[in-house]
Design an enzyme around this catalytic site. Structure first.
Site, short mmCIF file in Angstrom:
data_model
loop_
_atom_site.label_atom_id
_atom_site.label_comp_id
_atom_site.label_asym_id
_atom_site.label_seq_id
_atom_site.Cartn_x
_atom_site.Cartn_y
_atom_site.Cartn_z
N GLY A 20 4.64 -4.39 -10.96
CA GLY A 20 3.53 -4.35 -10.01
C GLY A 20 2.34 -3.60 -10.58
O GLY A 20 2.47 -2.83 -11.54
N ASN A 37 6.62 -9.00 -10.83
CA ASN A 37 7.63 -9.95 -10.38
C ASN A 37 7.00 -10.83 -9.29
O ASN A 37 6.54 -10.29 -8.29
CB ASN A 37 8.84 -9.23 -9.77
CG ASN A 37 9.54 -8.32 -10.75
OD1 ASN A 37 9.42 -8.47 -11.96
ND2 ASN A 37 10.28 -7.36 -10.24
N ASP A 42 -1.11 -9.41 -4.46
CA ASP A 42 0.16 -8.70 -4.62
C ASP A 42 -0.08 -7.29 -5.17
O ASP A 42 0.68 -6.78 -6.00
CB ASP A 42 1.13 -9.47 -5.52
CG ASP A 42 2.57 -8.96 -5.43
OD1 ASP A 42 2.88 -8.20 -4.51
OD2 ASP A 42 3.37 -9.31 -6.32
N PHE A 91 0.81 -1.22 0.00
CA PHE A 91 0.00 0.00 0.00
C PHE A 91 0.86 1.28 0.00
O PHE A 91 0.32 2.38 0.05
CB PHE A 91 -0.98 -0.02 1.17
CG PHE A 91 -2.21 -0.87 0.93
CD1 PHE A 91 -2.40 -1.56 -0.26
CD2 PHE A 91 -3.20 -0.98 1.90
CE1 PHE A 91 -3.52 -2.34 -0.49
CE2 PHE A 91 -4.34 -1.75 1.69
CZ PHE A 91 -4.50 -2.43 0.50
N ARG A 92 2.18 1.12 -0.02
CA ARG A 92 3.13 2.21 -0.37
C ARG A 92 3.34 3.28 0.69
O ARG A 92 4.00 4.28 0.40
CB ARG A 92 2.71 2.88 -1.69
CG ARG A 92 2.55 1.96 -2.88
CD ARG A 92 3.78 1.14 -3.11
NE ARG A 92 3.77 0.48 -4.43
CZ ARG A 92 4.57 -0.53 -4.74
NH1 ARG A 92 5.43 -1.00 -3.85
NH2 ARG A 92 4.53 -1.06 -5.95
N HIS A 107 1.79 1.52 -9.16
CA HIS A 107 2.76 2.51 -9.65
C HIS A 107 1.99 3.50 -10.51
O HIS A 107 0.90 3.19 -11.01
CB HIS A 107 3.85 1.86 -10.50
CG HIS A 107 4.66 0.84 -9.76
ND1 HIS A 107 5.64 1.18 -8.86
CD2 HIS A 107 4.62 -0.52 -9.79
CE1 HIS A 107 6.18 0.07 -8.37
NE2 HIS A 107 5.58 -0.97 -8.91
N HIS A 113 9.33 -14.34 -1.20
CA HIS A 113 9.29 -14.04 -2.64
C HIS A 113 10.44 -14.84 -3.24
O HIS A 113 11.60 -14.61 -2.90
CB HIS A 113 9.49 -12.54 -2.86
CG HIS A 113 9.66 -12.13 -4.29
ND1 HIS A 113 8.92 -11.10 -4.85
CD2 HIS A 113 10.47 -12.57 -5.28
CE1 HIS A 113 9.28 -10.94 -6.11
NE2 HIS A 113 10.23 -11.83 -6.40
N HIS A 141 2.96 -15.74 -4.35
CA HIS A 141 2.79 -15.54 -5.81
C HIS A 141 3.53 -16.54 -6.70
O HIS A 141 4.39 -16.18 -7.50
CB HIS A 141 3.11 -14.10 -6.21
CG HIS A 141 4.37 -13.51 -5.68
ND1 HIS A 141 5.58 -14.16 -5.63
CD2 HIS A 141 4.60 -12.25 -5.19
CE1 HIS A 141 6.49 -13.35 -5.14
NE2 HIS A 141 5.94 -12.19 -4.86
#
Length: 446
Positions: free
Chosen positions: A330, A284, A311, A64-65, A315, A179, A237
């Protein structure tokens, strides 16, 4: 007292769909029955009109940045998108700025969410090559788990020290989420395509650079380490057919020490879509081939894969419109993940009961989340009503993620979420998110 009676619903829980009513008092479910009587003066009555009532989805992997990358998204904007999409709880990853690799930074993220989040929340503690002491301070009761990047991605939190990995895996009883992509394989592949294309490498080779081999090498190594140390491992993922041979459906989920997740985009897109979607489906691990997608579906349906997640990693459009080598990986998915899976239901690929199992029940079981993920008396009223016959198209004006775009833009879904409840509060209906930050910190039965 907050009292809400939902009537005439098709209630979906633990592999069964039954018609009935449900009563909420304050934050919890207090009664589920074929018919519950109440006066409108005693409670708010919502007629489900025969639509499906499902437990709110629990997304075990989002970005969520916030803090540090809030031009892409933030807890407020992305949790709004989540509840509009039927996701009532999320587990966020540590590759924010600064990285959540100390207990102090981790706790600051919880404080931000307490003020801003529309959905329930937890945050993963991030591991690095040199923060083992901080990792081991993590409280298993109120933190979802430990996150390790075994391949570098957005935020570059790669852990590649073998001794460090061994110590983390052998020193903690907490769930370790990983990951998995082999760094050296990716570097070698990238150099090969740079020699061929120079700096204008096309996105159509993304799945060959971040290849199936890179995924399998890393996943198989992580699983071997977990088996050797007895660690509780959850692999995020998964994206390839070959990795599916690493997992089992021979034992019940509650007995598994190694569990598996697939994301919506790996179930939906293939490398053939790069030609039209370009960097907007650059993730990714990469979206792979049709054969890989088919194998993921098979493993999901036969229970080698335990969880469906997103995931979600937004951006800006400007960032995504750069050349392949500069464009970050992403994309935003929380608003459309549940309806995307219902689209697969419409196509006969998966049952509604199985969607609920993989998006609500199993994340709750795997992370041992207290009183969430099921429709049961005494559980928190995290609930979603979904109409399977209300088509709607994804357009810029109805996208709630801060980045303002979606890989599903232009697609018309057959199903639509009409109501979302978080802790008994109606936070979304009439296609609008209400200004109610009802989210609470997730707690864990550990």
């Amino acid at each position: 007292m907050n009292r809400i009676l939902i009537k005439n619903a098709k209630i979906v829980n633990e592999g069964v769909i039954f018609e009935g009513d449900l009563l909420i008092e304050d934050e919890v479910i207090v009664e589920i029955s074929e018919s519950i009587s109440a006066k409108s003066s005693e409670c708010t009555i919502i007629d489900a009109e025969g639509n499906y009532l499902i437990p709110g989805a629990i997304d075990d992997q989002v970005h969520f940045r916030e803090p540090g990358l809030t031009h892409k998204g933030d807890i407020e904007s992305e949790s709004k998108a989540a509840v509009a999409g039927g996701i009532t709880s999320f587990i966020e990853q540590p590759n924010t700025v600064p990285n959540a690799v100390t207990q102090e930074i981790l706790e600051e993220k919880y404080q931000l969410a307490a003020q801003k989040s529309y959905a329930n929340y937890s945050f993963m503690m991030g591991a690095t090559n040199d923060n083992l002491d901080e990792v081991l301070k993590t409280n298993p009761k109120n933190v979802a788990g430990i996150k390790i990047f075994l391949g570098s991605s957005t935020g570059n939190m790669l852990v590649d020290n073998e001794a460090t990995l061994e110590k983390i895996f052998s020193s903690t009883d907490m769930l370790i989420a990983v990951h998995c992509e082999d760094e050296q394989t990716i570097k070698d592949n990238l150099e090969k395509y740079k020699e061929e294309y120079g700096e204008d490498v096309p996105v159509t080779v993304h799945h060959l650079i971040r290849s199936a081999e890179a995924c399998y090498l890393s996943s198989s190594k992580a699983i071997a380490l977990a088996q050797r140390t007895g660690a509780r491992l959850h692999i995020f993922h998964l994206s390839t057919a070959r990795e599916m041979e690493l997992f089992t459906n021979k034992i019940p989920l509650e007995e598994k020490k190694i569990t598996a997740e697939v994301c919506v985009h790996h179930l939906w897109f293939t490398n053939e879509d790069y030609a039209t979607k370009g960097n907007f489906i650059k993730w990714n691990p990469a979206v792979k081939t049709t054969e890989d997608r088919d194998a993921l579906w098979q493993a999901l349906l036969d229970d080698r894969i335990d969880v469906i997640a997103t995931d979600h990693a937004p951006h800006t459009k400007e960032e995504k419109k750069q050349k392949y080598l500069q464009a970050p990986s992403g994309g935003p998915l929380v608003q459309h993940a549940v309806v995307a899976m219902f689209e697969a239901y419409h196509k006969g690929k998966i049952s509604i009961e199985k969607i609920v199992e993989k998006m609500a029940h199993n994340p709750a079981k795997i992370f041992k989340i207290e009183k969430r993920g099921f429709i049961k008396v005494g559980y928190y009223a995290d609930l979603v009503l979904i109409n399977t016959g209300m088509p709607w198209g994804v357009k810029p004006e109805n996208i709630l993620a801060k980045c303002g775009w979606s890989p599903f833009e232009g697609y018309t879904f057959k199903s639509r979420i009409t109501h979302t409840f978080v802790n008994g509060k109606l936070v979304y209906n009439a296609f609008k998110v209400k200004d109610i930050r009802a989210g609470k910190r997730l707690l864990f039965d550990r």
